[in-house]
Design a protein around this motif. Structure first.
Motif, mmCIF file in Angstrom:
data_model
loop_
_atom_site.group_PDB
_atom_site.id
_atom_site.type_symbol
_atom_site.label_atom_id
_atom_site.label_comp_id
_atom_site.label_asym_id
_atom_site.label_seq_id
_atom_site.Cartn_x
_atom_site.Cartn_y
_atom_site.Cartn_z
ATOM 1 N N TYR A 1 0.830 -1.208 0.000
ATOM 2 C CA TYR A 1 0.000 0.000 0.000
ATOM 3 C C TYR A 1 0.862 1.256 0.000
ATOM 4 C CZ TYR A 1 -4.196 -2.798 0.997
ATOM 5 O OH TYR A 1 -5.235 -3.687 0.930
ATOM 6 N N GLY B 1 2.118 1.332 -3.507
ATOM 7 C CA GLY B 1 1.049 1.384 -4.489
ATOM 8 C C GLY B 1 1.177 0.321 -5.559
ATOM 9 N N ARG B 2 1.954 -0.711 -5.302
ATOM 10 C CA ARG B 2 2.113 -1.773 -6.296
ATOM 11 C C ARG B 2 2.540 -3.069 -5.607
ATOM 12 N NH1 ARG B 2 6.842 1.378 -6.913
ATOM 13 N NH2 ARG B 2 8.766 0.177 -6.634
ATOM 14 N N GLN B 3 2.319 -4.177 -6.349
ATOM 15 C CA GLN B 3 2.670 -5.492 -5.830
ATOM 16 C C GLN B 3 2.900 -6.435 -7.000
ATOM 17 O OE1 GLN B 3 3.246 -6.551 -2.841
ATOM 18 N NE2 GLN B 3 3.081 -8.766 -2.954
ATOM 19 N N GLU C 1 3.480 -6.711 -12.622
ATOM 20 C CA GLU C 1 3.564 -5.675 -11.596
ATOM 21 C C GLU C 1 2.221 -4.961 -11.586
ATOM 22 O OE1 GLU C 1 5.990 -3.645 -8.638
ATOM 23 O OE2 GLU C 1 6.314 -5.462 -9.813
ATOM 24 N N ASP D 1 -0.813 -2.391 -9.893
ATOM 25 C CA ASP D 1 -1.183 -1.313 -8.994
ATOM 26 C C ASP D 1 -2.140 -1.876 -7.953
ATOM 27 O OD1 ASP D 1 0.283 0.500 -10.491
ATOM 28 O OD2 ASP D 1 -1.426 1.137 -11.701
ATOM 29 N N SER E 1 -4.379 -0.876 -4.064
ATOM 30 C CA SER E 1 -4.899 0.195 -3.218
ATOM 31 C C SER E 1 -5.595 -0.437 -2.022
ATOM 32 C CB SER E 1 -5.885 1.075 -4.003
ATOM 33 O OG SER E 1 -7.171 0.481 -4.031
ATOM 34 N N THR F 1 -7.597 -6.647 -7.662
ATOM 35 C CA THR F 1 -6.672 -5.958 -8.564
ATOM 36 C C THR F 1 -6.713 -6.504 -9.985
ATOM 37 O OG1 THR F 1 -4.864 -7.479 -8.043
ATOM 38 C CG2 THR F 1 -5.055 -5.496 -6.659
ATOM 39 N N LEU G 1 -9.652 -0.256 -10.608
ATOM 40 C CA LEU G 1 -8.230 -0.568 -10.447
ATOM 41 C C LEU G 1 -7.820 -1.698 -11.387
ATOM 42 C CD1 LEU G 1 -5.653 0.013 -8.740
ATOM 43 C CD2 LEU G 1 -6.399 -1.803 -7.210
ATOM 44 N N ASN H 1 -5.046 -1.660 -14.414
ATOM 45 C CA ASN H 1 -3.947 -2.624 -14.569
ATOM 46 C C ASN H 1 -3.982 -3.263 -15.948
ATOM 47 O OD1 ASN H 1 -2.465 -2.519 -12.104
ATOM 48 N ND2 ASN H 1 -4.095 -3.639 -11.061
ATOM 49 N N ARG I 1 -2.792 -0.765 -18.600
ATOM 50 C CA ARG I 1 -1.346 -0.537 -18.519
ATOM 51 C C ARG I 1 -0.564 -1.721 -19.066
ATOM 52 N NH1 ARG I 1 1.894 -1.948 -14.645
ATOM 53 N NH2 ARG I 1 0.203 -2.284 -13.154
#
Length: 275
Positions: free
Chosen positions: A69, A72-74, A80, A82, A84, A119, A147, A151, A154
């Motif tokens: 958190y 802002g990414r995991q 990879e 984003d 939240s 996510t 979200l 992802n 992107r």
């Protein structure tokens, strides 16, 4: 002026299970560099503004906020993502769902559904590995859907769509060859809810009634109406829930019911096939 090495050596994260790794991630993010950069150039001086940014991130971590958190990414699978506080943080254990789905079904065109997508991690990993599949991810939390869509955009994946839906509610009569889900499965009185990262994650993505099985029961009961003949249902659950979930699947008319273990040896997912 502080160096990379001195900042890492003086970082205090007494309650973290991985203090050095957390500090490296947070400093790398503050620098806009990779972890390998830190190890290659430990003597590099760090500007005061960056050191202050790192200190602020450490303060958040000391309060227990998950690193994912803060950043802002995991990472999940080879992606990879984003993240939240509106969604559960993707975890390595859930990659077992992806691995199992890839071994069970062919690479040819089929429709697959990811329930409670968060996510978008599972749907996006499957979409990446199986370009011929058509993935749908649903979540009742609109911020999670947004979200996941972000992802997807992107990552440039064109074979997956996301939409708001509480489990199957928005899907009408659609049927799928594969349904996967990592639903809430923690009992409402579980002491782990007051420990670690889960304190900061949305309770709606974690808690499922007195025994943690409420959402699993709902999915298993309703999945046959949305599975094609020969379609598979794959479910993540708690490490001590495998037998209960297998019994629910068998009672729901599924065949070839089994559980599979994660890298730690825990029976982490259970699955069954619709006749």
């Amino acid at each position: 002026m502080a160096t990379i090495e001195s900042l890492l050596n003086t970082a205090e994260l007494p309650d973290s299970p991985s203090p050095r790794l957390d500090a490296e991630w947070l400093l790398a993010a503050a620098l806009g560099k990779s972890g390998s950069y830190l190890r290659t150039w430990p003597e590099r001086e760090v500007a005061d503004a960056i050191a202050e940014r790192f200190a602020a991130s450490l303060a958040r971590r000391r309060k227990g906020e998950p690193v994912a958190y803060i950043l802002g990414r995991q990472g999940f699978w080879s992606l990879e993502l984003d993240v939240s506080p509106d969604t559960l943080i993707p975890r390595p254990d859930t990659e077992l769902l992806v691995e199992t789905a890839l071994t069970l079904l062919p690479e040819t065109a089929l429709d697959a559904l990811d329930l409670g997508t968060g996510t978008g991690a599972i749907a996006l990993a499957l979409a990446l590995e199986r370009p011929a599949w058509r993935l749908t991810g649903v979540d009742r939390v609109e911020q999670a859907v947004a979200l996941a869509e972000g992802n997807c955009k992107r990552l440039g994946l064109g074979n997956v769509d996301f939409l708001p839906s509480h489990w199957f509610s928005a899907l009408r009569a659609r049927r799928f060859s594969l349904i996967v889900a990592n639903p809430p499965y923690i009992a409402e009185n579980d002491p782990h809810l007051s420990q670690g990262d889960v304190r900061f994650e949305p309770s709606s993505a974690l808690i499922a009634g007195p025994d943690g099985l409420d959402d699993l029961r709902t999915i298993i009961a309703r999945a046959p109406d949305h599975l094609a003949a020969g379609g598979w249902l794959l479910l993540e659950h708690g490490h001590d829930q495998a037998q209960a979930v297998r019994e629910l699947l068998a009672a729901g008319g599924f065949v070839a019911v089994e559980s599979r273990r994660d890298l730690a040896g825990h029976a982490r997912i259970s699955l069954g096939c619709r006749v």
